[in-house]
Design a protein around this motif. Structure first.
Motif, PDB file in Angstrom:
ATOM      1  N   ASP A  99       0.825  -1.210   0.000  1.00  0.00           N
ATOM      2  CA  ASP A  99       0.000   0.000   0.000  1.00  0.00           C
ATOM      3  C   ASP A  99       0.860   1.261   0.000  1.00  0.00           C
ATOM      4  OD1 ASP A  99      -2.867  -0.487  -0.026  1.00  0.00           O
ATOM      5  OD2 ASP A  99      -2.499  -1.701   1.770  1.00  0.00           O
ATOM      6  N   ASP A 100       0.409   2.261  -0.751  1.00  0.00           N
ATOM      7  CA  ASP A 100       1.143   3.521  -0.862  1.00  0.00           C
ATOM      8  C   ASP A 100       0.602   4.579   0.085  1.00  0.00           C
ATOM      9  OD1 ASP A 100       2.385   2.199  -2.865  1.00  0.00           O
ATOM     10  OD2 ASP A 100       1.477   3.375  -4.515  1.00  0.00           O
ATOM     11  N   LEU A 101      -0.619   4.358   0.573  1.00  0.00           N
ATOM     12  CA  LEU A 101      -1.311   5.403   1.318  1.00  0.00           C
ATOM     13  C   LEU A 101      -1.866   4.814   2.611  1.00  0.00           C
ATOM     14  CD1 LEU A 101      -1.851   8.336   0.373  1.00  0.00           C
ATOM     15  CD2 LEU A 101      -4.201   7.622  -0.158  1.00  0.00           C
ATOM     16  N   ARG A 102      -1.688   5.534   3.689  1.00  0.00           N
ATOM     17  CA  ARG A 102      -2.185   5.090   4.989  1.00  0.00           C
ATOM     18  C   ARG A 102      -2.533   6.334   5.789  1.00  0.00           C
ATOM     19  NH1 ARG A 102      -4.185   0.910   7.675  1.00  0.00           N
ATOM     20  NH2 ARG A 102      -2.711  -0.519   6.663  1.00  0.00           N
ATOM     21  N   ARG A 103      -3.745   6.370   6.312  1.00  0.00           N
ATOM     22  CA  ARG A 103      -4.171   7.526   7.088  1.00  0.00           C
ATOM     23  C   ARG A 103      -3.971   8.814   6.292  1.00  0.00           C
ATOM     24  NH1 ARG A 103      -1.664   5.693  13.072  1.00  0.00           N
ATOM     25  NH2 ARG A 103      -3.250   4.145  13.487  1.00  0.00           N
ATOM     26  N   GLY A 104      -4.180   8.702   4.972  1.00  0.00           N
ATOM     27  CA  GLY A 104      -4.081   9.870   4.092  1.00  0.00           C
ATOM     28  C   GLY A 104      -2.677  10.361   3.828  1.00  0.00           C
ATOM     29  N   LYS A 105      -1.663   9.617   4.309  1.00  0.00           N
ATOM     30  CA  LYS A 105      -0.266  10.015   4.079  1.00  0.00           C
ATOM     31  C   LYS A 105       0.443   8.883   3.332  1.00  0.00           C
ATOM     32  CE  LYS A 105       0.995  10.540   8.443  1.00  0.00           C
ATOM     33  NZ  LYS A 105       1.702  10.945   9.687  1.00  0.00           N
ATOM     34  N   PRO A 106       1.608   9.189   2.725  1.00  0.00           N
ATOM     35  CA  PRO A 106       2.375   8.083   2.122  1.00  0.00           C
ATOM     36  C   PRO A 106       2.747   7.071   3.223  1.00  0.00           C
ATOM     37  CG  PRO A 106       3.364  10.217   1.590  1.00  0.00           C
ATOM     38  CD  PRO A 106       2.291  10.482   2.585  1.00  0.00           C
ATOM     39  N   THR A 107       2.723   5.780   2.888  1.00  0.00           N
ATOM     40  CA  THR A 107       3.149   4.770   3.854  1.00  0.00           C
ATOM     41  C   THR A 107       4.651   4.948   4.144  1.00  0.00           C
ATOM     42  OG1 THR A 107       3.335   3.314   1.941  1.00  0.00           O
ATOM     43  CG2 THR A 107       1.361   3.096   3.290  1.00  0.00           C
ATOM     44  N   VAL A 108       5.128   4.326   5.209  1.00  0.00           N
ATOM     45  CA  VAL A 108       6.512   4.561   5.653  1.00  0.00           C
ATOM     46  C   VAL A 108       7.530   4.161   4.578  1.00  0.00           C
ATOM     47  CG1 VAL A 108       8.268   4.039   7.396  1.00  0.00           C
ATOM     48  CG2 VAL A 108       5.893   4.340   8.085  1.00  0.00           C
ATOM     49  N   HIS A 109       7.295   3.028   3.908  1.00  0.00           N
ATOM     50  CA  HIS A 109       8.289   2.626   2.896  1.00  0.00           C
ATOM     51  C   HIS A 109       8.259   3.542   1.681  1.00  0.00           C
ATOM     52  CE1 HIS A 109       4.689   0.377   1.573  1.00  0.00           C
ATOM     53  NE2 HIS A 109       5.175   0.535   0.375  1.00  0.00           N
ATOM     54  N   LYS A 110       7.166   4.275   1.488  1.00  0.00           N
ATOM     55  CA  LYS A 110       7.106   5.259   0.404  1.00  0.00           C
ATOM     56  C   LYS A 110       7.793   6.557   0.826  1.00  0.00           C
ATOM     57  CE  LYS A 110       5.268   3.363  -3.094  1.00  0.00           C
ATOM     58  NZ  LYS A 110       5.935   3.430  -4.398  1.00  0.00           N
ATOM     59  N   ALA A 115      13.732  -0.730   3.926  1.00  0.00           N
ATOM     60  CA  ALA A 115      14.550  -1.171   5.059  1.00  0.00           C
ATOM     61  C   ALA A 115      14.211  -0.347   6.295  1.00  0.00           C
ATOM     62  CB  ALA A 115      16.033  -1.037   4.711  1.00  0.00           C
ATOM     63  N   THR A 116      14.069   0.961   6.112  1.00  0.00           N
ATOM     64  CA  THR A 116      13.724   1.830   7.244  1.00  0.00           C
ATOM     65  C   THR A 116      12.334   1.485   7.780  1.00  0.00           C
ATOM     66  OG1 THR A 116      15.120   3.565   6.309  1.00  0.00           O
ATOM     67  CG2 THR A 116      13.538   4.244   7.985  1.00  0.00           C
ATOM     68  N   ALA A 117      11.419   1.120   6.876  1.00  0.00           N
ATOM     69  CA  ALA A 117      10.069   0.751   7.315  1.00  0.00           C
ATOM     70  C   ALA A 117      10.100  -0.529   8.155  1.00  0.00           C
ATOM     71  CB  ALA A 117       9.158   0.567   6.099  1.00  0.00           C
ATOM     72  N   ILE A 118      10.881  -1.505   7.713  1.00  0.00           N
ATOM     73  CA  ILE A 118      10.992  -2.753   8.483  1.00  0.00           C
ATOM     74  C   ILE A 118      11.527  -2.439   9.885  1.00  0.00           C
ATOM     75  CG2 ILE A 118      12.216  -4.969   8.645  1.00  0.00           C
ATOM     76  CD1 ILE A 118      12.194  -4.948   5.490  1.00  0.00           C
ATOM     77  N   LEU A 119      12.592  -1.637   9.942  1.00  0.00           N
ATOM     78  CA  LEU A 119      13.212  -1.332  11.234  1.00  0.00           C
ATOM     79  C   LEU A 119      12.344  -0.423  12.102  1.00  0.00           C
ATOM     80  CD1 LEU A 119      16.948  -0.848  10.205  1.00  0.00           C
ATOM     81  CD2 LEU A 119      15.937  -2.753  11.484  1.00  0.00           C
ATOM     82  N   ALA A 120      11.600   0.489  11.475  1.00  0.00           N
ATOM     83  CA  ALA A 120      10.705   1.351  12.260  1.00  0.00           C
ATOM     84  C   ALA A 120       9.618   0.498  12.917  1.00  0.00           C
ATOM     85  CB  ALA A 120      10.088   2.424  11.371  1.00  0.00           C
ATOM     86  N   GLY A 121       9.087  -0.477  12.166  1.00  0.00           N
ATOM     87  CA  GLY A 121       8.105  -1.401  12.737  1.00  0.00           C
ATOM     88  C   GLY A 121       8.714  -2.196  13.881  1.00  0.00           C
ATOM     89  N   ASP A 122       9.875  -2.757  13.647  1.00  0.00           N
ATOM     90  CA  ASP A 122      10.554  -3.544  14.685  1.00  0.00           C
ATOM     91  C   ASP A 122      10.821  -2.690  15.923  1.00  0.00           C
ATOM     92  OD1 ASP A 122      10.556  -5.715  12.991  1.00  0.00           O
ATOM     93  OD2 ASP A 122      12.629  -5.449  12.333  1.00  0.00           O
ATOM     94  N   SER A 123      11.188  -1.435  15.703  1.00  0.00           N
ATOM     95  CA  SER A 123      11.520  -0.554  16.833  1.00  0.00           C
ATOM     96  C   SER A 123      10.279  -0.231  17.661  1.00  0.00           C
ATOM     97  CB  SER A 123      12.146   0.741  16.314  1.00  0.00           C
ATOM     98  OG  SER A 123      13.388   0.452  15.700  1.00  0.00           O
ATOM     99  N   LEU A 124       9.167   0.028  16.994  1.00  0.00           N
ATOM    100  CA  LEU A 124       7.919   0.301  17.726  1.00  0.00           C
ATOM    101  C   LEU A 124       7.457  -0.945  18.479  1.00  0.00           C
ATOM    102  CD1 LEU A 124       6.166   2.483  15.027  1.00  0.00           C
ATOM    103  CD2 LEU A 124       6.639   3.225  17.375  1.00  0.00           C
ATOM    104  N   HIS A 125       7.708  -2.107  17.890  1.00  0.00           N
ATOM    105  CA  HIS A 125       7.365  -3.381  18.537  1.00  0.00           C
ATOM    106  C   HIS A 125       8.108  -3.506  19.879  1.00  0.00           C
ATOM    107  CE1 HIS A 125       6.597  -7.963  17.605  1.00  0.00           C
ATOM    108  NE2 HIS A 125       6.194  -7.633  18.797  1.00  0.00           N
TER     109      HIS A 125
ATOM    110  N   LEU B 168      22.315   1.019   7.932  1.00  0.00           N
ATOM    111  CA  LEU B 168      21.729   1.399   6.636  1.00  0.00           C
ATOM    112  C   LEU B 168      22.378   2.673   6.109  1.00  0.00           C
ATOM    113  CD1 LEU B 168      17.856   0.997   7.205  1.00  0.00           C
ATOM    114  CD2 LEU B 168      19.407  -0.641   6.118  1.00  0.00           C
ATOM    115  N   GLU B 169      22.686   3.581   7.044  1.00  0.00           N
ATOM    116  CA  GLU B 169      23.290   4.863   6.652  1.00  0.00           C
ATOM    117  C   GLU B 169      24.758   4.698   6.286  1.00  0.00           C
ATOM    118  OE1 GLU B 169      21.253   7.766   6.570  1.00  0.00           O
ATOM    119  OE2 GLU B 169      19.872   6.082   6.785  1.00  0.00           O
ATOM    120  N   ALA B 170      25.351   3.553   6.737  1.00  0.00           N
ATOM    121  CA  ALA B 170      26.797   3.367   6.563  1.00  0.00           C
ATOM    122  C   ALA B 170      27.204   3.293   5.102  1.00  0.00           C
ATOM    123  CB  ALA B 170      27.258   2.106   7.293  1.00  0.00           C
ATOM    124  N   GLU B 171      26.259   2.835   4.241  1.00  0.00           N
ATOM    125  CA  GLU B 171      26.622   2.676   2.829  1.00  0.00           C
ATOM    126  C   GLU B 171      26.940   4.002   2.159  1.00  0.00           C
ATOM    127  OE1 GLU B 171      24.483   0.119   0.165  1.00  0.00           O
ATOM    128  OE2 GLU B 171      24.073  -1.323   1.772  1.00  0.00           O
TER     129      GLU B 171
END
Lengths: 301, 301
Positions: A99-110, A115-125, B168-171
């Motif tokens: 998905d490109d859109l979530r809550r009316g904003k671009p999704t995190v990976h967009k 990679a940042t989206a995967i880690l942001a999810g893991d970090s919030l977890h 990720l930023e290291a690259e």
């Protein structure tokens, strides 16, 4: 039926809780001055300023029944919302719902990258459990550990993540109504139930006194998902703030595909009445929980 | 220097702990007879039968110093390994390191698919906290909540996930030695430190008595990473069981790129001597921890 008055007092409660959760995330996620800055910015992008905050509101509304301290409720509500937000980030990834859109904003990976989206999810977890384990959340370690046990179970393979895994299989298989019900009980029901349970745990309600609240949460969760399936078919993408009508395109069975719109709506109404009936013993103290149940059916996003 | 004898007694300890962790995962992850089966199979694929089990061994070796019950150590060691395994699954994803091979087997997204790999990682993440919160892990909720707080902090944005975000930023950036040291202290050091800390928490060692163990864990973590960087340059892919020499190709600075092989090895040796010196007060009881430190430098995988 929800009257204009209950809806507007509920909307006020949603706004108030929403502002409180935003404030909590803002305090929890100061952007560090090092190479982790994009990670924290991605977490903030996903966590702040969006969403209905239904789960936090359920924590507040249940906790208020037992006069639980609001600071305590705010921290626990934020922890549960951390799990919800992480699940949305991962769910939106190209390998999942793409998905490109979530809550009316671009999704995190967009807005950032995958990679940042995967880690942001893991970090919030992880952050969810860090928050709950902190003694500022509750003085009694037994309360904290009970909250953690319930949230971990609700989020893991016997809860939300398990439901999402079933959802992956849904594309290739013709699930029947019982299987779709089980899938949704795990995928969205578990965390909704956990939000109500958290209020009861904080209120020191003994497990044997929680039957009514658990019945309420169970029926609410199911009605919420049926309403979501109806919104997916009938809703306006701009109002909902995400892409709709993807389940049908993917050949996934939903409550609406299996029951039809009319019977699905009837079923949701019946569940909401049942949810409200479960709260009978609490009297007018539980009005906010009843209003939430009615709102779930009437919402347009 | 490690003698053949200490290495073989250490190898025996690694084998014993490895078998115990496999047994724990096998019990924890029975494949359900529903659409969640592929999720559980993916979790089993990643968690069972592979890896050095260094973190579990550290939990056992530290816990033994304080005569902690082995059942208790096994559960806590498994929880920490859940976090390690989840981080490997997510790290191997195409959007992250894009690896096909891990511990000599196809990575989870290769053996299954990307969506299942994301959910298997998320599920192991939640499972770690579910395990620690369970009263079977430790009778005292204060101990459980202290373990959870430490693990959540070590896994989250101020620990492992934060280190991966720096990576990720290291690259794109030329990190200096101080930044690489900080990155690795978060990325691999935090969970290694948490493993030692968990043994101390279970041993009811008051925080003020943990300085030596913390010093040991800090130096060990750094030496481990330097050894990893050396293996990446000098190692045999078949023995290591994963693709090597990727950091150099990606233009990432490592301890070896910044110091050269000889100085890096010298630095690691110095850190290992320092790690061992931190354990002086524990006497021969800490021999296993000392052997682990020496092994970290001598290992070929």
């Amino acid at each position: 039926m929800a009257t204009a008055e209950t809806l507007s007092s509920l909307e006020a409660a949603l706004r108030e809780v929403g502002a409180e959760i935003d404030r909590q995330f803002d305090l929890l996620l100061p952007v560090p001055e090092d190479a982790r800055a994009p990670l924290y910015e991605a977490m903030r992008h996903a966590a702040i300023g969006g969403g209905k905050r239904l789960r936090p509101l359920l924590v507040f509304a249940t906790g208020q029944l037992f006069a639980v301290d609001r600071t305590c409720l705010a921290r626990v509500a934020t922890a549960i919302e951390c799990i919800h937000v992480y699940s949305l980030i991962h769910d939106d990834l190209p390998a999942m719902d793409d998905d490109d859109l979530r809550r009316g904003k671009p999704t995190v990976h967009k807005a950032f990258d995958e990679a940042t989206a995967i880690l942001a999810g893991d970090s919030l977890h992880a952050l969810a459990f860090e928050l709950l384990a902190d003694e500022e959340t509750h003085a009694d370690p037994r309360v904290r550990v009970e909250l953690i046990a319930d949230l971990a179970r609700s989020a893991g393979p016997a809860g939300m993540a398990g439901g999402q895994a079933m959802d992956l299989e849904a594309e290739g298989t013709r699930f029947d109504l019982a299987t779709v019900t089980r899938l949704q009980a795990l995928k969205t029901g578990a965390l909704i139930a956990c939000s109500v349970e958290a209020g009861a745990i904080l209120g020191r309600l003994p497990a044997e006194g929680r039957t009514g609240l658990r019945g309420y949460a169970h029926d609410l969760g199911l009605a919420f998902q049926i309403a979501d399936d109806l919104l997916d078919v009938e809703g306006d993408e701009a109002a909902v703030g995400k892409a709709l009508r993807k389940d049908g395109d993917a050949g996934k069975e939903t409550f609406v595909s299996l029951l039809g719109q009319e019977r699905a709506r009837e079923q949701a109404r019946m569940l909401i009445d049942q949810a409200v009936a479960h709260l009978h013993a609490f009297g007018p103290e539980a009005d906010l929980l009843c209003d939430i149940a009615r709102y779930v059916l009437e919402r347009d996003r």
